[in-house]
Design a protein around this motif. Structure first.
Motif, PDB file in Angstrom:
ATOM      1  N   ARG A  58      16.646  14.636 -13.230  1.00  9.20           N
ATOM      2  CA  ARG A  58      15.891  14.094 -12.088  1.00  9.20           C
ATOM      3  C   ARG A  58      14.957  15.192 -11.600  1.00  9.20           C
ATOM      4  NH1 ARG A  58      13.171  12.947  -7.970  1.00  9.20           N
ATOM      5  NH2 ARG A  58      13.979  11.940  -6.091  1.00  9.20           N
ATOM      6  N   TYR A  59      13.667  14.898 -11.557  1.00  9.27           N
ATOM      7  CA  TYR A  59      12.650  15.841 -11.085  1.00  9.27           C
ATOM      8  C   TYR A  59      12.020  15.320  -9.802  1.00  9.27           C
ATOM      9  CZ  TYR A  59      12.102  19.021 -15.125  1.00  9.27           C
ATOM     10  OH  TYR A  59      12.278  19.995 -16.082  1.00  9.27           O
ATOM     11  N   ARG A  60      11.671  16.241  -8.934  1.00  8.01           N
ATOM     12  CA  ARG A  60      10.830  15.913  -7.781  1.00  8.01           C
ATOM     13  C   ARG A  60       9.980  17.133  -7.467  1.00  8.01           C
ATOM     14  NH1 ARG A  60      12.270  18.659  -3.304  1.00  8.01           N
ATOM     15  NH2 ARG A  60      14.449  19.343  -3.046  1.00  8.01           N
ATOM     16  N   PHE A  61       8.813  16.881  -6.860  1.00  8.24           N
ATOM     17  CA  PHE A  61       7.991  17.995  -6.423  1.00  8.24           C
ATOM     18  C   PHE A  61       8.698  18.760  -5.308  1.00  8.24           C
ATOM     19  CE2 PHE A  61       3.814  15.988  -7.921  1.00  8.24           C
ATOM     20  CZ  PHE A  61       3.615  16.951  -8.898  1.00  8.24           C
ATOM     21  N   THR A  62       8.515  20.063  -5.305  1.00  5.21           N
ATOM     22  CA  THR A  62       9.033  20.852  -4.186  1.00  5.21           C
ATOM     23  C   THR A  62       8.296  20.472  -2.900  1.00  5.21           C
ATOM     24  OG1 THR A  62       7.435  22.581  -4.773  1.00  5.21           O
ATOM     25  CG2 THR A  62       9.693  22.848  -5.572  1.00  5.21           C
ATOM     26  N   THR A  63       8.964  20.691  -1.798  1.00  3.07           N
ATOM     27  CA  THR A  63       8.291  20.563  -0.509  1.00  3.07           C
ATOM     28  C   THR A  63       7.402  21.783  -0.297  1.00  3.07           C
ATOM     29  OG1 THR A  63      10.057  21.714   0.674  1.00  3.07           O
ATOM     30  CG2 THR A  63      10.289  19.318   0.410  1.00  3.07           C
ATOM     31  N   THR A 104       7.124   3.823 -10.936  1.00  2.00           N
ATOM     32  CA  THR A 104       8.484   4.337 -10.789  1.00  2.00           C
ATOM     33  C   THR A 104       8.588   5.160  -9.516  1.00  2.00           C
ATOM     34  OG1 THR A 104       7.880   6.218 -12.192  1.00  2.00           O
ATOM     35  CG2 THR A 104       8.933   4.358 -13.261  1.00  2.00           C
ATOM     36  N   LYS A 105       9.715   5.029  -8.849  1.00  2.00           N
ATOM     37  CA  LYS A 105       9.911   5.722  -7.574  1.00  2.00           C
ATOM     38  C   LYS A 105      10.620   7.059  -7.755  1.00  2.00           C
ATOM     39  CE  LYS A 105       8.366   1.929  -5.618  1.00  2.00           C
ATOM     40  NZ  LYS A 105       8.316   1.001  -6.754  1.00  2.00           N
ATOM     41  N   THR A 128       5.382  10.730  -9.999  1.00  2.00           N
ATOM     42  CA  THR A 128       6.083  10.078 -11.106  1.00  2.00           C
ATOM     43  C   THR A 128       5.166   9.658 -12.250  1.00  2.00           C
ATOM     44  OG1 THR A 128       5.905   7.886 -10.080  1.00  2.00           O
ATOM     45  CG2 THR A 128       7.836   9.214  -9.514  1.00  2.00           C
ATOM     46  N   GLN A 129       3.867   9.885 -12.149  1.00  2.00           N
ATOM     47  CA  GLN A 129       2.944   9.522 -13.225  1.00  2.00           C
ATOM     48  C   GLN A 129       3.331  10.242 -14.513  1.00  2.00           C
ATOM     49  OE1 GLN A 129      -1.055  11.397 -12.902  1.00  2.00           O
ATOM     50  NE2 GLN A 129      -0.269  12.255 -10.976  1.00  2.00           N
ATOM     51  N   LEU A 135       0.807  -1.234   0.000  1.00  2.00           N
ATOM     52  CA  LEU A 135       0.000   0.000   0.000  1.00  2.00           C
ATOM     53  C   LEU A 135       0.836   1.277   0.000  1.00  2.00           C
ATOM     54  CD1 LEU A 135      -2.738  -1.039   2.633  1.00  2.00           C
ATOM     55  CD2 LEU A 135      -2.688  -1.473   0.157  1.00  2.00           C
ATOM     56  N   THR A 136       2.046   1.239  -0.556  1.00  2.00           N
ATOM     57  CA  THR A 136       2.905   2.433  -0.547  1.00  2.00           C
ATOM     58  C   THR A 136       3.096   3.050  -1.932  1.00  2.00           C
ATOM     59  OG1 THR A 136       4.918   1.087  -0.772  1.00  2.00           O
ATOM     60  CG2 THR A 136       4.164   1.594   1.472  1.00  2.00           C
ATOM     61  N   CYS A 137       2.468   2.485  -2.983  1.00  2.00           N
ATOM     62  CA  CYS A 137       2.709   2.991  -4.340  1.00  2.00           C
ATOM     63  C   CYS A 137       2.343   4.462  -4.486  1.00  2.00           C
ATOM     64  CB  CYS A 137       1.926   2.170  -5.357  1.00  2.00           C
ATOM     65  SG  CYS A 137       2.826   0.715  -5.961  1.00  2.00           S
ATOM     66  N   LEU A 138       1.321   4.883  -3.769  1.00  2.00           N
ATOM     67  CA  LEU A 138       0.879   6.263  -3.936  1.00  2.00           C
ATOM     68  C   LEU A 138       1.741   7.248  -3.152  1.00  2.00           C
ATOM     69  CD1 LEU A 138      -2.928   5.564  -4.028  1.00  2.00           C
ATOM     70  CD2 LEU A 138      -1.466   6.253  -5.910  1.00  2.00           C
ATOM     71  N   TYR A 139       2.749   6.745  -2.463  1.00  2.00           N
ATOM     72  CA  TYR A 139       3.781   7.648  -1.943  1.00  2.00           C
ATOM     73  C   TYR A 139       4.530   8.295  -3.112  1.00  2.00           C
ATOM     74  CZ  TYR A 139       3.452   5.237   2.653  1.00  2.00           C
ATOM     75  OH  TYR A 139       3.041   4.700   3.842  1.00  2.00           O
TER      76      TYR A 139
END
Length: 482
Positions: free
Chosen positions: A440-445, A337-338, A190-191, A181-185
């Motif tokens: 490499r992309y990530r959402f900002t905090t 994808t993580k 990453t979608q 149950l952690t995929c939506l972390y």
């Protein structure tokens, strides 16, 4: 002989809503094709149709374009499909004879089948075959002045069952994060193409992400069986599916997949419980009833391999077992994808690249690029190039057949290709060099968002397409990267 068992007036309103919604999705699909085909699959596109039909015979890809292809003819096909779809959406064939209504629904199905079967990589998505399968069944539903045939309603239920249950099974058999149950972390970040609310979904508390996963499993693994239960249980199951699909619409851009699944679920609603009274309904002719029985038998036979695929440990996702895409397999995100990577295409107009060269970035309409740009709402519209760029970020092999051609088009400042982009940094002029890097992309905090106003943080991690320029033969010639 009485045929009262053959039709069910209780689904008259839901059949009507299904037809209107399906016609609207057809309209979007044809407009997408009309707006993008020249750059993607046109005679001078990245993957030209003429080259494809010379290589692949008709029996493997049934299409009108095996008989003739020109960009003008393709445009005529797309606009004809759009016009007929619009007429269906506004009810132009609601009171016509049954044969005329069937013919009207057959037109967009034949035309879109012809497009998908020559669309190659750009049309390899599950929602294409889902539209074709739903569109084929819609041909036999009858016009609004008749009661809907029960057998076709059951076939639509079978399709909805495979869409939901197939998606649920591929998740449980695939990534372990669906089981814990952690995929939506990770998924909202990453979608393939995040939407305006994806940043907020990503920052929901982790317990809520687990609730999302549980709800997904319940909707896709339990409720599909309830669709075949007596009413009102079946309608409640369909309504729950509609709610979860609306959640997916809000959380990301998945073309018309969610909208079409909602449309299928609408067909399962027994509107008689709402006391919606249909107008006087004509009886379906005997030839139509016989045709529906024959089509039902055909679908049952063709369902053998998709049904076997559902119980197989090697379940195939979004696969067609027949050339006309009449009965298909479905599924999504068997692996999540993580870490998010994005391919960023850049160019310069300097005579030669140098260490101090400032590269300018091409911006796409939907996919992440500029970190300060909020992800846009795109669905149900489908930006095919943007989606395929996401696949290239997973593995360069997804772009082997067309990414070098894209670089060549950009170096030539091809107007058709540039129309697929949000911004050309050279305003229509030719760059001297282009390259494609992966970031490499990530959402900002939340804190970074308040301080910088940015939605993303990114850093370069490698090269996807080496720096290249146009050679004397008009193709891209790689050079040493600076």
């Amino acid at each position: 002989m009485r045929w009262d068992w053959f039709t069910d007036p209780g689904y008259w309103a839901s059949r009507l809503a299904f037809q209107r919604m399906l016609a609207a999705i057809y309209l979007v699909a044809f407009l997408v094709a009309a707006n993008q085909f020249r750059a993607l699959i046109g005679a001078d596109g990245l993957l030209p149709v003429p080259r494809f039909v010379r290589r692949v015979p008709f029996r493997r890809s049934p299409s009108l374009f095996h008989l003739h292809y020109s960009d003008r003819f393709f445009a005529a096909v797309t606009y004809t499909g759009a016009a007929v779809s619009a007429a269906l959406m506004f009810g132009a064939f609601d009171s016509t004879p049954v044969w005329a209504g069937m013919l009207a629904w057959a037109v967009p199905w034949v035309l879109y089948e012809s497009i998908v079967n020559v669309g190659q990589a750009w049309y390899g998505f599950g929602w294409e075959t889902l539209l074709l399968e739903a569109g084929f069944l819609a041909i036999f539903l009858g016009p609004a002045n008749t009661a809907p045939p029960t057998l076709v309603l059951w076939l639509l239920l079978w399709l909805l069952f495979r869409v939901e249950f197939g998606a649920g099974l591929i998740k449980m058999r695939g990534d372990a994060c669906w089981r814990d149950l952690t995929c939506l972390y990770y998924h909202h970040e990453t979608q393939p193409m995040p939407g305006p609310l994806s940043w907020y979904f990503h920052h929901l508390p982790k317990p809520l992400h687990k609730i999302e996963a549980v709800a997904s499993h319940f909707t896709q693994l339990v409720l599909p069986f309830v669709l075949f239960a007596p009413q009102p249980a079946a309608s409640i199951a369909a309504a729950c599916m509609i709610v979860t699909q609306c959640w997916l619409v809000a959380s990301g851009n998945f073309s018309w997949l969610n909208f079409l699944t909602i449309t299928l679920a609408v067909s399962a609603l027994d509107t008689s419980v709402l006391r919606i009274q249909p107008p006087p309904l004509a009886e379906l002719p005997s030839w139509h009833r016989g045709l529906v029985i024959a089509v039902t038998a055909l679908i049952v036979i063709l369902s053998y391999r998709p049904a076997r695929n559902l119980v197989s440990r090697r379940q195939l996702m979004n696969f067609s077992f027949d050339r006309l895409h009449l009965v298909n397999t479905y599924g999504a995100f068997g692996a999540v994808t993580k870490i998010r990577h994005e391919v960023i295409i850049e160019g310069i107009d300097d005579p030669e690249p140098a260490p101090q060269t400032v590269w300018r970035e091409y911006e796409f309409k939907g996919k992440p690029g500029d970190p300060t740009r909020r992800p846009p709402q795109v669905a149900p519209y489908h930006l095919r190039l943007d989606w395929m760029m996401w696949f290239v970020s997973l593995s360069p092999r997804y772009g082997q057949s067309w990414l070098p051609a894209l670089a060549e088009k950009l170096l030539k400042a091809d107007r058709k290709t540039l129309k697929l982009l949000r911004r050309d940094p050279f305003d229509g002029a030719r760059p001297t060099f282009v390259r494609a890097r992966i970031f490499r992309y990530r959402f900002t905090t939340r804190r970074e968002r308040r301080e910088t106003g940015a939605w993303w943080v990114r850093e370069p991690v490698g090269m996807v397409l080496r720096t290249g320029r146009l050679g004397v033969d008009g193709t891209v010639q790689p050079v040493r990267d600076s």
